[in-house]
Scaffold this active site. Sequence first.
Site, short mmCIF file in Angstrom:
data_model
loop_
_atom_site.label_atom_id
_atom_site.label_comp_id
_atom_site.label_asym_id
_atom_site.label_seq_id
_atom_site.Cartn_x
_atom_site.Cartn_y
_atom_site.Cartn_z
N HIS A 1 0.85 -1.19 0.00
CA HIS A 1 0.00 0.00 0.00
C HIS A 1 0.88 1.24 0.00
CE1 HIS A 1 -3.27 -2.70 1.08
NE2 HIS A 1 -2.60 -3.07 2.16
N TYR B 1 -7.83 4.72 10.58
CA TYR B 1 -6.55 5.18 11.07
C TYR B 1 -6.04 6.33 10.21
CZ TYR B 1 -5.15 2.12 7.22
OH TYR B 1 -5.04 1.52 6.00
N TYR C 1 -10.68 -9.73 -0.01
CA TYR C 1 -10.26 -9.75 1.39
C TYR C 1 -11.46 -10.30 2.15
CZ TYR C 1 -8.44 -8.16 5.92
OH TYR C 1 -7.98 -8.10 7.21
N ASP D 1 2.46 -7.08 2.43
CA ASP D 1 1.46 -6.29 3.15
C ASP D 1 2.08 -5.02 3.72
OD1 ASP D 1 -1.18 -5.80 3.89
OD2 ASP D 1 -0.97 -6.77 5.84
#
Length: 267
Positions: free
Chosen positions: A17, A30, A136, A225
């Site tokens: 990401h 977040y 996901y 990730d």
Amino acid sequence: MSASNNAIPSGWDCHVHVFDPAHPAQAGHYRPVLRDMPEIEQAAAPLGIGHLVLVQPSVYGTDNTLILRSLARRPGRHRGVVVVDTAVTDAELDNMHRLGVRGVRFNLVSPVGNGPEAFRALAPRLAARGWHVQWYARHDQLATIADLHEGSGLAAVLDHLAGLHVGIGRDDPAWNALQRLAGQGAWVKLSGWYRLQAGAPYDTLHAHIRRVAQTLGERLVWGSDWPHTAFPPDALPPYGSVWHPVVQALGENRAAAVRAAGALLYA
């Protein structure tokens, strides 16, 4: 393996990401810190990783600006997986494809994610472009995903070991659902170990990794990730630490094939 003479390493990290704290984020999520393409390229190169797949995080909803901007910096080198709604135009999809997008992410874990209704509406348009659908999802949702993909012409790509956490028993129905998805041409990302009730060095997942590899055959890719949003920004795990479980579970040769397989899935 490391880059030399400006050569681009051939390996693939198929789940990263990028974040910019100045970019608008959805409320209730977040607040990301700056994590950009140069940072992950530098971290990945020593492991022989020169190609990245940028996956749209839930914090940005359907605003894929950061991914598309990052892909445009390195034409043809990296790939993207976006989140779109059913109102997306064909012109927008075509522009995304030109920049390197090859899939759309559907999220059954976060309440902001697209679900089955959007899948049915978008499937013909995604299949026409040769894209896949990245899910996901939890392990107990694999059968639903298999039902959706039946006859759709779309390959499923299952995030984070298909949600098969360490508490899943050998006889859990999820394994049968995974076998069915494998028969449909699905892929699995070996990624997100810390999202699967496992702690470093993640050896409790080795048996699951081997069983998934036996079920999926060559249709496996690896993802770091990065930047590991499950961890505080100042306490990220070392980049290589989330690669080592693949080597330890599958051996050097099979792991090397997994690291290269992104070139097939994201062609």
